[in-house]
Design an enzyme around this catalytic site. Sequence first.
Site, PDB file in Angstrom:
ATOM      1  CD  GLU A 426      -2.410  -1.636   2.522  1.00 21.20           C
ATOM      2  OE1 GLU A 426      -2.206  -0.928   3.528  1.00 21.20           O
ATOM      3  OE2 GLU A 426      -2.996  -2.743   2.584  1.00 21.20           O
ATOM      4  CG  LEU A 469      -6.282  -0.034   1.994  1.00 19.54           C
ATOM      5  CD1 LEU A 469      -7.143   1.189   2.261  1.00 19.54           C
ATOM      6  CD2 LEU A 469      -6.342  -0.997   3.156  1.00 19.54           C
ATOM      7  CD  GLU A 471      -3.970  -4.763   5.017  1.00 19.76           C
ATOM      8  OE1 GLU A 471      -5.116  -5.232   4.857  1.00 19.76           O
ATOM      9  OE2 GLU A 471      -3.755  -3.536   5.124  1.00 19.76           O
ATOM     10  CD  GLN A 493       0.133   2.256   4.652  1.00 23.56           C
ATOM     11  OE1 GLN A 493      -1.023   2.360   5.052  1.00 23.56           O
ATOM     12  NE2 GLN A 493       0.519   2.700   3.478  1.00 23.56           N
ATOM     13  CG  PHE A 494       0.728   1.133  10.258  1.00 25.05           C
ATOM     14  CD1 PHE A 494       1.472   1.900  11.143  1.00 25.05           C
ATOM     15  CD2 PHE A 494       0.170   1.745   9.156  1.00 25.05           C
ATOM     16  CE1 PHE A 494       1.661   3.257  10.919  1.00 25.05           C
ATOM     17  CE2 PHE A 494       0.358   3.103   8.923  1.00 25.05           C
ATOM     18  CZ  PHE A 494       1.101   3.862   9.809  1.00 25.05           C
ATOM     19  CG  ASP A 496      -0.717  -1.510  14.636  1.00 22.49           C
ATOM     20  OD1 ASP A 496      -0.891  -1.311  15.840  1.00 22.49           O
ATOM     21  OD2 ASP A 496       0.334  -1.184  14.052  1.00 22.49           O
ATOM     22  CB  ILE A 498       0.154  -8.012   9.865  1.00 28.22           C
ATOM     23  CG1 ILE A 498       0.971  -8.876   8.899  1.00 28.22           C
ATOM     24  CG2 ILE A 498      -0.100  -8.729  11.186  1.00 28.22           C
ATOM     25  CD1 ILE A 498       2.406  -9.117   9.343  1.00 28.22           C
ATOM     26  N   PRO A 500      -5.412  -9.211   8.303  1.00 26.00           N
ATOM     27  CG  PRO A 500      -6.477  -7.396   7.286  1.00 26.00           C
ATOM     28  CD  PRO A 500      -5.400  -7.751   8.279  1.00 26.00           C
ATOM     29  CG  HIS A 541      -1.303   3.966  13.789  1.00 31.62           C
ATOM     30  ND1 HIS A 541      -2.574   4.288  14.207  1.00 31.62           N
ATOM     31  CD2 HIS A 541      -1.348   3.985  12.435  1.00 31.62           C
ATOM     32  CE1 HIS A 541      -3.347   4.519  13.159  1.00 31.62           C
ATOM     33  NE2 HIS A 541      -2.633   4.344  12.078  1.00 31.62           N
TER      34      HIS A 541
END
Length: 741
Positions: A426, A469, A471, A493-494, A496, A498, A500, A541
């Site tokens: 992303e 968007l 994961e 990206q984060f 938090d 991961i 999915p 985050h």
Amino acid sequence: MGNRMATKTDSKPAGVADEKIRGAGKTYEGLSRDQLIEAYRIMYTSRRVDDREILLKRQQKIFFQISGAGHEAVGVAAGFALKPGYDWFYPYYRDRALCLALGATPHEMLLMAVGAAADPQSGGRQMPSHWSFPKLNVVTQSSPTGSQILQAVGCAEGGRYFAAHPQAAKKSEGDYRQFKDVKFQRDEVTYVSLGDGATSEGEFWEAMNTASNRKLPVLFVVQDNGYAISVPVEVQTPGGNISRLVAGFPNFHFEEIDGTDPVASYAAFARTVAYCRAGEGPGFIHAHVIRPYSHSLSDDERLYRPDAERNLDAARDPITRTQMFLLREGILDENGINKLEKQVEDELQVAVDQALAAPPPTPDTIELYIYSPDLDPTSPSLQTEPAFAAPAADGKKLAPKTMADLINTTLRDEMRRDERIVIFGEDVADCSREQYLKEKLIKGKGGVFKLTYGLQNDFGPDRVFNSPLAEANIVGRAVGMATRGMKPVVEIQFFDYIWPAMMQLRDELPLIRWRSNNGFSSPCVIRVAIGGYLTGGAIYHSQCGESIFTHTPGIRVVFPSNALDAAGLLRTAIRCDDPVLFLEHKRLYRETFGRAPYPGPDYTIPFGKAKVVQEGTDLSVITYGAVVPRALQAAQKLEREQGVKVELIDLRCLNPFDWETIAESVTKTNRALVAYEDTLSWGYGAEIAARIADQLFDHLDAPVRRVAAKDVFVAYQPILEDAILPQAEDLLQAMKELTDY
Ligand SMILES: Cc1ncc(C[n+]2csc(CCOP(=O)(O)OP(=O)(O)O)c2C)c(N)n1
Ligand SMILES: [Mg+2]
């Protein structure tokens, strides 16, 4: 001269009906009469293998059975329309007839059923009907419904990538490419199948999305038998018909067919495969089939389906239908059918006898192929010296770079070196609207933390691009690409977010090699921004949670604390032959702590080798990530105040981890503190603490202590965040208590 067979009726093969001889040239949607006999032979074989397995299960000679019954016609049609070892296949468990049509044998299937060492699909590791035939390009499948679909998309992307970058397919010494053969065809098609129930999985829609958007040659086959175990299709699919729901996806060729009719099925496959091969886009075949044997041997459909409904299905049984068709068309007479079936039975009996006599695997093999047997990422040969450039003539020091800088530089170096590398995720691209970049209207983004900045600009949009968007889409596609020999280095990206992708990360990526007994592998790198201490990062985050992945055999987990280690370990991760989760602490990206000059384009650090940040004699502190600078601060204060010398160990790599260095240190200091940022209970350090207690008990002068986050999520308000995450002060306190013990 006329047809020899048509004139010499006295020499006609027994069982071939006179009608066949009269209509020898006739074809059925392009299938010759001989092909139809072959189709029936495969379908009948498929059904009889199921029957034999069911018998063997009842005799407790095998341990599980799931059948392809009712799905034979569509399978054989697919097998005839596609090319084994040329096209690629992500089948599901009902695809026995497909696999037989592609060239797999009943013997190989039965070896899997008995769990034989010689089972070519998994060596006794997987349930039967979990197909894996490397020679045929049938890629190892798993049990989760729908997790194969995104991988099929990635596989198709891999084929397309190598067609556009044929140089990338070349073998190369000294990294994973030495062991990863690439084959591709410019017009190859990737087949993927699933049941009606599996279309409810989010990953199905994520796969449709990308196949449609990128016009990929993926052939989706939904084998709709109306049920997912006991749940009927209208509960899964609004309106009860998946064709209607997917009709709006651009670029597809769609077919909805009676999948119990091999001729109609073949016609649909021929049209769809031609469309995919021509590069027009993906295909979607919705085949209505039946499920005469309940879901599996553990299910009895009479509990939820009345006889009347089951009888309607039975009237459409593809085996009897095809048999009737052959008789009606005079392709085989009764004698011919009997002869064919007898031959199948005889051959099957031999296959069953051989499978039952095949030795099981020995328990000493269980750890084989969790990781690559070819490339050891812990090898001391990966320990290199950084090649810092010579200091400037004016004696000025080399500019120290941040962790973010050196990760970006390492990615650039490696992309230059290895054309198999692609980067997606992303926001990782500089700009998806390429013309803005070309016209220099914008500077480009390159990731929310700018770690991939400039890479699209340097290497082009087919090597660095944005994903949707989603994961699972990122990781699932990466798995498929890596299976084909590419090296995806993708970004989550984060940490938090991961979750999915968890099905892919827990049940797929780490298992491709082990479950296929080294038949396939998917070494890719997943970079993830992780961690807190952000002041305002809050719950979503700031999370850690690395122990969830170190708890998963088959994936390497790396967590550097400084710029130099990040560069060296990322390079090892990329060149490695195993999947790697590369955790990058957000707080450390641009920290003054741990900056370093550029160590050159070949700097590597072996996995599983800790770094002793400072030597000491009184207490071992074992930590990693953003706790390293905090522990260092505490240790320095303790030394200043009380003269206590702490040995500080930065693990750097969490799987594998450096037990040797820990043991040596604790044996010397006789005291151990394990510190980590994740929540205390069941965190990564719990395992380290347990091992120290277990194996070094005799050397301990104090209990093993842990300092970690409180067992809550990280809150937004900095006062709360400080109280929740382990601080230098907490570490100092614990260090004092342990040295005073
Ligand atoms: C993710 C996941 N959830 C649940 C299951 C258990 N399960 C196995 S098969 C199945 C039903 C699948 O139905 P469908 O997709 O229609 O395929 P069919 O078996 O009917 O061919 C379920 C629920 C599973 N294997 N994976
Ligand atoms: Mg179904």
